[in-house]
Design a protein around this motif. Structure first.
Motif: not given
Length: 196
Positions: A126-138
């Motif tokens: 779940i953290d890995a998916l959240a990190s990818q979403q944060a990467r994209l958001r940034n």
């Protein structure tokens, strides 16, 4: 020299990662890991940890390896957002096309198996998916899209990216996968053309 490890830990971790990625956590036995790494069970436990600990190390290794590539692709988002997002998906499509690695995505595979996994492994996926979403958001923030569009595209692009992995495991070819990406990039292009 006595007590010195006689193997390369990075090579062993890569071999274990590929084994877990190919077969999944539940269908990978210690015998499979031993065959993949060339290490006996005792060496696996003493040097790499138990199965859960080893899986977590492999999942982190996977997320870092591909995360760095995604970061490189997204670095140009402020100057050329469409090219950056195309580059983001190209990282995934190149991984899928690489004959030296299994089909799909280790994060997607782990996420789909969450009900059968330990809490620690489920949380890491779940953290890995959240990190990818944060990467994209940034990266998307640099495009000057509205905050709502940034959030929606970040969620959408994570979902599309994970679906590419699932579709590839189900036999979708590169043309079909590129069509999926193209539809998302067309919607993104339209949103960019309407930004203030």
């Amino acid at each position: 020299m006595a007590g010195k490890k006689q193997f390369d830990v990075d090579v062993a971790l890569d071999a274990a990662m590929i084994q877990f990625w190919r077969s999944g956590y539940a269908d990978t036995s210690l015998d499979d890991l031993s065959a993949a790494t060339g290490l006996n069970r005792s060496s696996i436990y003493s040097s790499l940890g138990d199965k859960d600990a080893l899986y977590l190390r492999c999942l982190d290794r996977y997320a870092t390896r591909y995360g760095d590539r995604y970061d490189q692709a997204l670095a140009s988002a402020a100057e050329d957002p469409l090219r950056a997002m195309r580059g983001f998906f190209d990282v995934t499509l190149q991984r899928i096309a690489d004959p030296d690695v299994p089909d799909g995505c280790m994060v997607a595979q782990t996420t789909m198996a969450i009900p059968a996994l330990s809490g620690a492994i489920a949380a890491r996926a779940i953290d890995a998916l959240a990190s990818q979403q944060a990467r994209l958001r940034n990266a998307l923030i640099a495009t000057k899209l509205t905050a709502g569009d940034v959030d929606e595209f970040a969620v959408h692009f994570v979902a599309v990216n994970q679906s590419l992995a699932v579709m590839s495991r189900a036999g979708a070819n590169q043309r079909q996968l590129r069509t999926i990406v193209g539809i998302s990039l067309n919607a993104f292009s339209r949103a960019l053309s309407h930004r203030s």
